[in-house]
Design an enzyme around this catalytic site. Sequence first.
Site, PDB file in Angstrom:
ATOM      1  N   LYS A   1       0.824  -1.219   0.000  1.00 43.22           N
ATOM      2  CA  LYS A   1       0.000   0.000   0.000  1.00 43.22           C
ATOM      3  C   LYS A   1       0.857   1.267   0.000  1.00 43.22           C
ATOM      4  CE  LYS A   1      -4.161  -2.184   1.573  1.00 43.22           C
ATOM      5  NZ  LYS A   1      -3.711  -3.595   1.529  1.00 43.22           N
TER       6      LYS A   1
HETATM    7  C1  LIG Z   1      -4.438  -4.631   0.784  1.00 38.35           C
HETATM    8  C2  LIG Z   1      -3.709  -5.899   0.625  1.00 38.35           C
HETATM    9  C3  LIG Z   1      -4.083  -6.871  -0.323  1.00 38.35           C
HETATM   10  C4  LIG Z   1      -5.318  -6.726  -1.192  1.00 38.35           C
HETATM   11  O1  LIG Z   1      -5.204  -5.708  -2.147  1.00 38.35           O
HETATM   12  P1  LIG Z   1      -6.517  -5.162  -2.876  1.00 38.35           P
HETATM   13  O2  LIG Z   1      -6.049  -4.029  -3.710  1.00 38.35           O
HETATM   14  O3  LIG Z   1      -7.439  -4.718  -1.772  1.00 38.35           O
HETATM   15  O4  LIG Z   1      -7.101  -6.274  -3.656  1.00 38.35           O
HETATM   16  C5  LIG Z   1      -3.307  -8.014  -0.438  1.00 38.35           C
HETATM   17  N1  LIG Z   1      -2.231  -8.218   0.343  1.00 38.35           N
HETATM   18  C6  LIG Z   1      -1.852  -7.324   1.270  1.00 38.35           C
HETATM   19  C7  LIG Z   1      -0.665  -7.619   2.123  1.00 38.35           C
HETATM   20  C8  LIG Z   1      -2.559  -6.124   1.453  1.00 38.35           C
HETATM   21  O5  LIG Z   1      -2.159  -5.247   2.390  1.00 38.35           O
END
Ligand SMILES: *Cc1c(COP(=O)(O)O)cnc(C)c1O
Length: 466
Positions: free
Chosen positions: A112
């Site tokens: 993120k």
């Molecule tokens: C947020 C997240 C996801 C999922 O991503 P999306 O964009 O919501 O599909 C997968 N793995 C981790 C470690 C995350 O923090």
Amino acid sequence: MQYVSTRGRAKALGFEDVTLAGLASDGGLYVPEVWPQFSQAEIAALAGLSYVETAVKVMAPFVAGSLTEDELRDLCTKAYGRFSHQAITPLVQLDHRHWLLELFHGPTLAFKDVALQLLGQLFERFLSRRDDHLTIVGATSGDTGSAAIDAVAGRDKIDIFMLHPEGRVSDVQRRQMTTVRAPNVHNIAISGSFDDAQALVKRMFNDTEFSTRFNLSAVNSINWARLMAQIVYYFYSAVRLGAPERPVAFAVPTGNFGDVFAGYAAAKMGLPVARLIVATNVNDILHRALADGDYSQGTVVPTATPSMDIQVSSNFERLLFDAGGRNGVALAEQMAGFEASRAMRLTNAQREGASALFRSARVDAEGMGLAMRWAYEGAAQIIDPHTAVGLAAARADDLDPTIPVVTLATAHPAKFSDAVERATGTRPPLPARVGSLFDREEAYSKLPGTFEAITAYVADHATPRT
Ligand SMILES: *Cc1c(COP(=O)(O)O)cnc(C)c1O
């Protein structure tokens, strides 16, 4: 570039307005009015460019009219300057056809960061232009909270209030939020569950008077700018594996469908993507939707991959809109039906549109553990549980074996060290740059989980709009 709402009624907006608005006023999500097109020659010309220069080339058409290329370069340079790897998102080889794309070299060790570090820069640039102020309010069960706080800490046009359920996030996760000491960062532990915290935040946004007075904003993945930032690493990695001559497939550990929708966008822009493999855990609404057209909500089962423990996937609406023929009025009706009955069928157009690129798989705890061990024993790679779900889906897929498959590695294994140790017998240490977490002082307020207590606290500490 103009952006339109998936529900057809909100007016089209430019990039700056879409970034600051988040959700469209008709309840829909913004998507570009048209997909920018990259020719084979333009994709070939990305070979050898740095991550920041790739980002400038890929994102320039999306920000046209709001930022010049030089402004965009400046923001990307700042956003990615704090990553601990020079490649920003390096590729790691696992065997003759499987690769990992490591997306966790940002300040909070979560993928993120790639999007939120840029979003923080964009917010600051746009708010200082307008001399406006933003109050970000969010609830977190872990990763998003720390990535969002890190991205906006110390910015004077933004206050951030992050609610977490007291005693229900890990020590590392809490400390990643509460040891960031900046006057605009407000951590709140509330008594209650994550769902209670989330419900309080929703209620605050629905209070129009309150939300207008403080210019409330969200940082979840419905924000178009976040998705846009994620398109870059699809281009960056595919070019390194031979695109545009050679197509590449991606396997994506999926929750809210933001990350994999960015891959879809890359394909729409001309990147030769052979396939997008959507990996879910046992919370498999997306797998059911893509495999059978059945988008019906179940109850969330907690797993070792908490960031994928979802039963409604907000960005899926963007795919339904684009793959289903871009009929906003019809989609608004379909979504209203879903909101009322918590279930819907995909239309034939939506299913056909999606099946051209997407495959999906549901991976249980055993499949996840096997993938972790396979990477560890065969390639000396310690991967986190989310990445392992993606890798298990990649290995199970029936794709032409001459096509390379890139699994997106979405979190650093040290963030989930207990699950990693259970599967591999090895406990991954926290990298030195976050290792001092346990020496730093924490600051947060504890509040009862009531609407009155939270709004009074926000009103006391936020800056009202002038
Ligand atoms: C947020 C997240 C996801 C999922 O991503 P999306 O964009 O919501 O599909 C997968 N793995 C981790 C470690 C995350 O923090």
